[in-house]
Design a protein around this motif. Structure first.
Motif, PDB file in Angstrom:
ATOM      1  N   TYR A   1     -28.016  13.420 -15.146  1.00 54.45           N
ATOM      2  CA  TYR A   1     -28.753  14.678 -15.241  1.00 54.45           C
ATOM      3  C   TYR A   1     -27.910  15.837 -14.709  1.00 54.45           C
ATOM      4  N   PHE A   2     -27.204  15.605 -13.591  1.00 52.36           N
ATOM      5  CA  PHE A   2     -26.333  16.651 -13.080  1.00 52.36           C
ATOM      6  C   PHE A   2     -25.198  16.945 -14.066  1.00 52.36           C
ATOM      7  N   ALA A   3     -24.697  15.891 -14.725  1.00 52.42           N
ATOM      8  CA  ALA A   3     -23.645  16.093 -15.732  1.00 52.42           C
ATOM      9  C   ALA A   3     -24.153  16.932 -16.899  1.00 52.42           C
ATOM     10  N   GLU A   4     -25.417  16.669 -17.262  1.00 52.55           N
ATOM     11  CA  GLU A   4     -25.995  17.434 -18.380  1.00 52.55           C
ATOM     12  C   GLU A   4     -26.232  18.886 -17.979  1.00 52.55           C
ATOM     13  N   TRP A   5     -26.742  19.084 -16.745  1.00 54.47           N
ATOM     14  CA  TRP A   5     -27.047  20.450 -16.314  1.00 54.47           C
ATOM     15  C   TRP A   5     -25.763  21.255 -16.084  1.00 54.47           C
ATOM     16  N   VAL A   6     -24.783  20.626 -15.442  1.00 53.41           N
ATOM     17  CA  VAL A   6     -23.520  21.323 -15.197  1.00 53.41           C
ATOM     18  C   VAL A   6     -22.793  21.576 -16.519  1.00 53.41           C
ATOM     19  N   GLY A   7     -22.965  20.642 -17.504  1.00 47.79           N
ATOM     20  CA  GLY A   7     -22.306  20.789 -18.792  1.00 47.79           C
ATOM     21  C   GLY A   7     -22.746  22.005 -19.574  1.00 47.79           C
ATOM     22  N   LEU A   8     -23.906  22.568 -19.197  1.00 48.35           N
ATOM     23  CA  LEU A   8     -24.359  23.773 -19.874  1.00 48.35           C
ATOM     24  C   LEU A   8     -23.455  24.964 -19.583  1.00 48.35           C
ATOM     25  N   VAL A   9     -22.753  24.909 -18.434  1.00 48.63           N
ATOM     26  CA  VAL A   9     -21.901  26.045 -18.057  1.00 48.63           C
ATOM     27  C   VAL A   9     -20.434  25.650 -17.907  1.00 48.63           C
ATOM     28  N   TYR A  10     -20.169  24.321 -17.848  1.00 46.69           N
ATOM     29  CA  TYR A  10     -18.778  23.898 -17.633  1.00 46.69           C
ATOM     30  C   TYR A  10     -18.521  22.600 -18.389  1.00 46.69           C
ATOM     31  N   GLN A  11     -17.429  22.555 -19.147  1.00 48.04           N
ATOM     32  CA  GLN A  11     -17.048  21.355 -19.891  1.00 48.04           C
ATOM     33  C   GLN A  11     -15.555  21.087 -19.644  1.00 48.04           C
ATOM     34  N   GLY A  12     -15.249  20.600 -18.478  1.00 47.17           N
ATOM     35  CA  GLY A  12     -13.854  20.357 -18.149  1.00 47.17           C
ATOM     36  C   GLY A  12     -13.651  18.952 -17.633  1.00 47.17           C
ATOM     37  N   ILE A  13     -12.440  18.681 -17.147  1.00 45.99           N
ATOM     38  CA  ILE A  13     -12.102  17.328 -16.690  1.00 45.99           C
ATOM     39  C   ILE A  13     -12.795  16.975 -15.367  1.00 45.99           C
TER      40      ILE A  13
ATOM     41  N   ASP B   1     -17.441  15.017 -14.473  1.00 43.18           N
ATOM     42  CA  ASP B   1     -17.996  13.793 -13.875  1.00 43.18           C
ATOM     43  C   ASP B   1     -17.909  13.823 -12.348  1.00 43.18           C
ATOM     44  N   THR B   2     -16.813  14.382 -11.840  1.00 46.20           N
ATOM     45  CA  THR B   2     -16.655  14.460 -10.375  1.00 46.20           C
ATOM     46  C   THR B   2     -17.701  15.379  -9.761  1.00 46.20           C
ATOM     47  N   ILE B   3     -17.925  16.528 -10.391  1.00 47.09           N
ATOM     48  CA  ILE B   3     -18.930  17.470  -9.902  1.00 47.09           C
ATOM     49  C   ILE B   3     -20.317  16.835  -9.949  1.00 47.09           C
ATOM     50  N   ALA B   4     -20.616  16.126 -11.046  1.00 44.46           N
ATOM     51  CA  ALA B   4     -21.923  15.477 -11.175  1.00 44.46           C
ATOM     52  C   ALA B   4     -22.116  14.405 -10.114  1.00 44.46           C
ATOM     53  N   PHE B   5     -21.065  13.594  -9.885  1.00 44.47           N
ATOM     54  CA  PHE B   5     -21.146  12.553  -8.854  1.00 44.47           C
ATOM     55  C   PHE B   5     -21.353  13.168  -7.474  1.00 44.47           C
ATOM     56  N   PHE B   6     -20.560  14.177  -7.156  1.00 46.98           N
ATOM     57  CA  PHE B   6     -20.656  14.802  -5.838  1.00 46.98           C
ATOM     58  C   PHE B   6     -22.032  15.449  -5.638  1.00 46.98           C
ATOM     59  N   SER B   7     -22.567  16.094  -6.686  1.00 46.74           N
ATOM     60  CA  SER B   7     -23.872  16.747  -6.580  1.00 46.74           C
ATOM     61  C   SER B   7     -24.977  15.731  -6.338  1.00 46.74           C
TER      62      SER B   7
END
Length: 455
Positions: A102-114, A117-123
């Motif tokens: 879910y964090f990957a999906e929400w963050v993906g709305l504003v960021y699509q970079g390498i 997955d790290t940002i989603a895991f950390f969040s």
């Protein structure tokens, strides 16, 4: 075709919401389980035995269970650690895997970079960790610390049931722990003895909370000091003892009774070190009121007096008074010389302190102003400590009175104007009576001076 795609999209959305709800429900259950172990651990460890015993005496059998568990706490702590660690591992695993998409999906709305997955895991890790810290650890423990006894009574039955469930695993863990303790020679016995310092701390806390009045606090502290204070600290000194001799004239006896309103008088042969006994004043007054001559002091009219060594504590003297049914005792030193006289009233005055103080002219400690006092030389050192709020006097076992302290520090027979400095106070000799320190002026020093402490 479009309708089928739309329906499929809606079903996917509903499934995602249901899955998210299920994951949050699992995390909630894990948080509640962890909070149960956390609150139980603090409550059972922090419950005070005195309060639990009072609850048990009032008929609450849960208090007996808590006391028994405190006596044998190894199984409980093993069970608690099993529960806390198992829940923490499950919480991290479930939370990270459930929330990361879910964090990957929400963050993906504003960021699509390498780093997506790290940002989603950390969040997801931060969110789950914060939830467990707040609601599974911090808040439950603070609740338990507010009233540990009440919380312990609530959780004791579920805890006992949990201990029985994980008993085999807890036994294995405790066995390994016991071997480790023996290997490193750790003493695992719990010391539950209550010391004077513990009771003093409780009394101080009660006074600060307003449960005890200041005077009541002093009474309690003075009672416990009876175990430490020796007889000379409260006795009437030798030179102040009024006594009769066997050859005392009737006129002299009448005059002493008039001048000194005591209920009992020592009787000695020729001088004070030849104590025979004592007479009760009322026996003499009855004869005087009946206009009869005062009887001669002899063996038939003199009562036996209690003789005690000057090494006894006031507590030991109380036991002797109780056993002998006497209220007065003659104090002698190792050379069998009389050093003073002590009564039950003297001990009571020690306990009652300032509340039962004598008239102003008889006070041993007179406060002149905020920073100075006039103190008699024969004042017990314990009374000086209380009056001046001094923690300790050096080598206190070498003397009993303030005069003794001055002579011990000066190492000579004092003269007027000699002084000693201690704990920010200046003790100056102002009056000497035949080598005896009669009175001292004690002054609080605003700033301790450099140089020698005595003159």
């Amino acid at each position: 075709m479009l309708g089928g795609c739309y329906l499929t999209f809606k079903i996917h959305q509903i499934g995602a919401i249901v899955s998210l709800f299920q994951n949050f429900l699992i995390i909630l259950v894990l948080i509640l389980t962890s909070s149960f172990f956390s609150i139980s651990e603090i409550a059972l460890a922090g419950s005070r035995k005195i309060k639990l015993k009072l609850l048990a005496e009032s008929g609450d059998d849960r208090a007996d269970k808590v006391l028994a568990l405190q006596e044998n706490s190894a199984d409980f702590f093993a069970t608690s650690q099993i529960g806390l660690n198992a829940v923490a591992i499950l919480g991290g695993s479930v939370g990270e895997s459930a929330l990361r998409p879910y964090f990957a999906e929400w963050v993906g709305l504003v960021y699509q970079g390498i780093w997506l997955d790290t940002i989603a895991f950390f969040s997801s890790f931060v969110l789950v960790t914060l939830l467990f810290i707040l609601y599974a650890d911090l808040i439950p423990k603070r609740i338990a610390m507010i009233n540990p006894e009440r919380v312990a009574l609530v959780v004791i039955n579920p805890i006992l049931w949990t201990i029985r469930v994980v008993k085999p695993l807890a036994w294995i863990i405790n066995t390994i722990a016991d071997v480790t303790f023996r290997l490193f020679k750790f003493d695992t016995a719990r010391d539950d003895s209550i010391t004077f310092d513990d009771i003093s701390a409780i009394v101080d806390a009660g006074a600060e909370a307003g449960v005890l009045m200041e005077q009541e606090q002093h009474f309690i502290e003075n009672v416990f000091e009876l175990e430490e204070r020796t007889v000379p600290s409260s006795m009437t000194a030798r030179e102040d003892v009024v006594y009769f001799t066997l050859s005392e004239s009737e006129e002299s006896i009448r005059q002493k009774i008039a001048d000194y309103p005591y209920s009992k008088f020592l009787v000695c042969n020729e001088h004070i070190d030849q104590v025979i006994g004592y007479v009760d004043t009322k026996d003499i007054l009855v004869r005087i009121l009946s206009e009869q001559p005062i009887f001669q002091l002899n063996e038939s009219t003199i009562r036996n007096v209690l003789i005690i060594p000057d090494t006894l504590t006031l507590s030991e003297l109380l036991d002797k008074f109780r056993a002998s049914n006497e209220k007065m005792a003659v104090v002698i030193n190792e050379y069998a010389l009389v050093v003073g006289l002590i009564t039950l009233s003297d001990i009571m005055m020690t306990v009652m302190g300032d509340w039962a103080a004598a008239e102003p002219e008889d006070l041993q400690i007179i406060r002149r102003d905020e920073n100075s006092w006039l103190i008699d030389g024969i004042t017990p050192i314990d009374d000086v400590k209380h009056a001046l709020d001094i923690d300790e006097f050096p080598d206190w076992d070498h003397y009993e009175t303030l005069a003794g302290f001055i002579m011990y520090r000066l190492r000579k027979i004092p003269r007027p104007a000699d002084w000693v400095e201690h704990e920010g106070f200046k003790f100056e000799v102002v009056d000497i009576d035949h080598y005896k320190i009669d009175q001292l002026l004690v002054t609080r020093l605003e700033q301790q001076t450099e140089g020698p402490e005595e003159s």
